[in-house]
Design an enzyme around this catalytic site. Structure first.
Site, PDB file in Angstrom:
ATOM      1  N   THR A  93      10.931   8.866  -0.336  1.00 54.67           N
ATOM      2  CA  THR A  93      10.448  10.230  -0.554  1.00 54.67           C
ATOM      3  C   THR A  93       9.446  10.529   0.556  1.00 54.67           C
ATOM      4  OG1 THR A  93      10.646   9.972  -2.938  1.00 54.67           O
ATOM      5  CG2 THR A  93       9.261  11.782  -2.158  1.00 54.67           C
ATOM      6  N   LYS A 168      13.890  17.292  -3.881  1.00 56.30           N
ATOM      7  CA  LYS A 168      13.060  16.299  -4.581  1.00 56.30           C
ATOM      8  C   LYS A 168      11.649  16.851  -4.845  1.00 56.30           C
ATOM      9  CE  LYS A 168      11.270  12.159  -5.571  1.00 56.30           C
ATOM     10  NZ  LYS A 168      11.585  11.341  -6.707  1.00 56.30           N
ATOM     11  N   LYS A 243       1.459  11.838  -4.834  1.00 57.32           N
ATOM     12  CA  LYS A 243       2.111  11.828  -3.512  1.00 57.32           C
ATOM     13  C   LYS A 243       3.117  12.994  -3.407  1.00 57.32           C
ATOM     14  CE  LYS A 243       5.558   9.396  -0.822  1.00 57.32           C
ATOM     15  NZ  LYS A 243       6.480   8.285  -0.663  1.00 57.32           N
TER      16      LYS A 243
HETATM   17  P1  NAD Z   1       7.152  -0.228  -2.393  1.00 61.23           P
HETATM   18  O1  NAD Z   1       5.801  -0.078  -1.809  1.00 61.23           O
HETATM   19  O2  NAD Z   1       7.379  -1.111  -3.561  1.00 61.23           O
HETATM   20  O3  NAD Z   1       8.195  -0.690  -1.241  1.00 61.23           O
HETATM   21  C1  NAD Z   1       8.122  -0.288   0.107  1.00 61.23           C
HETATM   22  C2  NAD Z   1       8.537  -1.490   0.929  1.00 61.23           C
HETATM   23  O4  NAD Z   1       8.614  -1.114   2.308  1.00 61.23           O
HETATM   24  C3  NAD Z   1       7.531  -2.647   0.855  1.00 61.23           C
HETATM   25  O5  NAD Z   1       8.194  -3.834   0.408  1.00 61.23           O
HETATM   26  C4  NAD Z   1       7.013  -2.786   2.295  1.00 61.23           C
HETATM   27  O6  NAD Z   1       6.718  -4.116   2.673  1.00 61.23           O
HETATM   28  C5  NAD Z   1       8.186  -2.230   3.076  1.00 61.23           C
HETATM   29  N1  NAD Z   1       7.834  -1.778   4.419  1.00 61.23           N
HETATM   30  C6  NAD Z   1       6.820  -0.973   4.817  1.00 61.23           C
HETATM   31  N2  NAD Z   1       6.851  -0.798   6.155  1.00 61.23           N
HETATM   32  C7  NAD Z   1       7.924  -1.501   6.610  1.00 61.23           C
HETATM   33  C8  NAD Z   1       8.481  -1.731   7.896  1.00 61.23           C
HETATM   34  N3  NAD Z   1       7.945  -1.177   8.992  1.00 61.23           N
HETATM   35  N4  NAD Z   1       9.570  -2.524   8.005  1.00 61.23           N
HETATM   36  C9  NAD Z   1      10.126  -3.104   6.895  1.00 61.23           C
HETATM   37  N5  NAD Z   1       9.645  -2.924   5.638  1.00 61.23           N
HETATM   38  C10 NAD Z   1       8.552  -2.150   5.511  1.00 61.23           C
HETATM   39  O7  NAD Z   1       7.643   1.280  -2.728  1.00 61.23           O
HETATM   40  P2  NAD Z   1       8.821   1.715  -3.722  1.00 61.23           P
HETATM   41  O8  NAD Z   1       8.283   1.925  -5.086  1.00 61.23           O
HETATM   42  O9  NAD Z   1       9.991   0.826  -3.498  1.00 61.23           O
HETATM   43  O10 NAD Z   1       9.124   3.168  -3.151  1.00 61.23           O
HETATM   44  C11 NAD Z   1       9.859   3.376  -1.941  1.00 61.23           C
HETATM   45  C12 NAD Z   1      10.056   4.871  -1.753  1.00 61.23           C
HETATM   46  O11 NAD Z   1      10.762   5.396  -2.882  1.00 61.23           O
HETATM   47  C13 NAD Z   1       8.750   5.669  -1.638  1.00 61.23           C
HETATM   48  O12 NAD Z   1       8.924   6.668  -0.667  1.00 61.23           O
HETATM   49  C14 NAD Z   1       8.572   6.239  -3.034  1.00 61.23           C
HETATM   50  O13 NAD Z   1       7.833   7.439  -3.046  1.00 61.23           O
HETATM   51  C15 NAD Z   1      10.020   6.478  -3.438  1.00 61.23           C
HETATM   52  N6  NAD Z   1      10.245   6.493  -4.894  1.00 61.23           N
HETATM   53  C16 NAD Z   1       9.680   5.560  -5.695  1.00 61.23           C
HETATM   54  C17 NAD Z   1       9.909   5.602  -7.059  1.00 61.23           C
HETATM   55  C18 NAD Z   1       9.292   4.573  -7.993  1.00 61.23           C
HETATM   56  O14 NAD Z   1       9.322   4.777  -9.214  1.00 61.23           O
HETATM   57  N7  NAD Z   1       8.756   3.475  -7.467  1.00 61.23           N
HETATM   58  C19 NAD Z   1      10.724   6.617  -7.612  1.00 61.23           C
HETATM   59  C20 NAD Z   1      11.323   7.524  -6.758  1.00 61.23           C
HETATM   60  C21 NAD Z   1      11.078   7.463  -5.393  1.00 61.23           C
END
Ligand code: NAD
Length: 295
Positions: A93, A168, A243
């Site tokens: 997102t 979204k 966010k």
């Molecule tokens: P998270 O923080 O658990 O995972 C993000 C991952 O990206 C981490 O493991 C981090 O190490 C990795 N990362 C960061 N920079 C990187 C790079 N340069 N190279 C490789 N890996 C890298 O976050 P999440 O909960 O998995 O969410 C991911 C996305 O999905 C976000 O944009 C969030 O807003 C969206 N989202 C989350 C949810 C939820 O309920 N968690 C729901 C809908 C959307």
């Protein structure tokens, strides 16, 4: 079956990559965190030494990262290593402007691209029941739809580049505002001596009916599966709602749209987060509206 690179194996990305493996695809993935890589490896996901290594030879690339700056950084890196014609999908997102920049960079490289953010949370990522909101060309969508379908239940083409992110943030602005509205009604009902159940029974079959009330009711009792019955454990964390509301307000400002209730919702969720409640479910905003009374 397709060779897919997956970058970003966090709470969402890890199980999503696991579902691609379950569907029979070959997945090579990368994350900066060792713990995330280990968890994904247990789901059968192949782990690469770097993002560039993961995308070498991939027909499709999926990124699932925290914010726009991470997506632009990773895409700048991997676009030098993918073959022209590769489909690159971002499911994070992020802000609409960064999403459109990412599409433009992919096009310069001769790649197809989609922005495909999700709703459905970690439960949806694990159970492959996510909804994907997708922006990009018809050609890119046709190629991406079967891949996204392996990770979700609904895949909706919302139009051109950036429109998935637009859908979204518009949806989540409705959600943030409606949760505050429903919570205010319960707080008022408490002051008036009206029981939670009585308000629920009336509003859930009247014009006040909405998802925040009937699926995610912010008080314990009427909807047994709502986070209110589980000490407001997420669910959908207040920090993520903040966010998304901030993204909606950035977009509104850039586009010249007037969204006064979205702005107020962003302020209330900022306060909720400042109270240290970022990790609780977003329906816990009811505590803020009570002034913490009755917690
Ligand atoms: P998270 O923080 O658990 O995972 C993000 C991952 O990206 C981490 O493991 C981090 O190490 C990795 N990362 C960061 N920079 C990187 C790079 N340069 N190279 C490789 N890996 C890298 O976050 P999440 O909960 O998995 O969410 C991911 C996305 O999905 C976000 O944009 C969030 O807003 C969206 N989202 C989350 C949810 C939820 O309920 N968690 C729901 C809908 C959307």
């Amino acid at each position: 079956m397709t060779t897919i690179a997956f970058i970003g194996l966090g709470n969402m990305g890890g199980p999503m990559a696991g579902n691609l493996v379950k569907a029979g695809h070959t997945v090579k993935a990368f994350d900066l965190s060792q713990a995330s890589k280990d968890a994904a490896a247990e789901l059968g996901v192949g782990i690469a030494a770097s993002a560039k290594d993961a995308v070498a030879g991939a027909e499709v690339v999926v990124t699932m990262l925290p914010a726009g700056k991470h997506v632009l950084g990773v895409w700048a890196d991997i676009l030098t290593a993918v073959a022209p014609g590769t489909l690159v999908i971002d499911s994070s997102t992020i802000d609409v402007e960064s999403a459109r920049k990412a599409h433009a960079r992919a096009a310069e490289r001769g790649c197809l691209s989609l922005d495909a953010p999700v709703s459905g949370g970690v439960g949806g990522a694990k159970g492959a029941t996510l909804t994907f909101m997708v922006g990009g060309s018809d050609e890119a969508f046709a190629k991406g739809e079967p891949i996204l379908s392996a990770m979700g239940r609904r895949v909706v083409h919302c139009g051109d580049a950036g429109n998935g992110q637009a859908a979204k943030i518009c949806n989540n602005m409705i959600l943030g505002i409606s949760m505050i509205g429903v919570s205010e009604a319960f707080v008022l009902a408490e002051k008036l001596g009206l029981s939670h159940q009585a308000l629920f029974d009336v509003a859930s079959s009247s014009s006040g009916q909405c998802w925040s009330l009937t699926t995610y009711c912010p008080v314990p009792g009427p909807v047994p599966t709502s986070p209110a019955n589980n000490e407001y454990k997420p669910g959908f964390a207040s920090a993520l709602m903040l966010k998304d509301l901030k993204l909606s307000q950035e977009a509104a400002q850039a586009a010249g749209a007037s969204t006064p209730l979205g702005a107020a919702a962003a302020q209330l969720y900022a306060l909720h987060n400042a109270w240290g409640e970022g990790g609780t479910d977003f329906s816990g905003i009811i505590h803020l509206l009570r002034g913490r009374e009755g917690q």
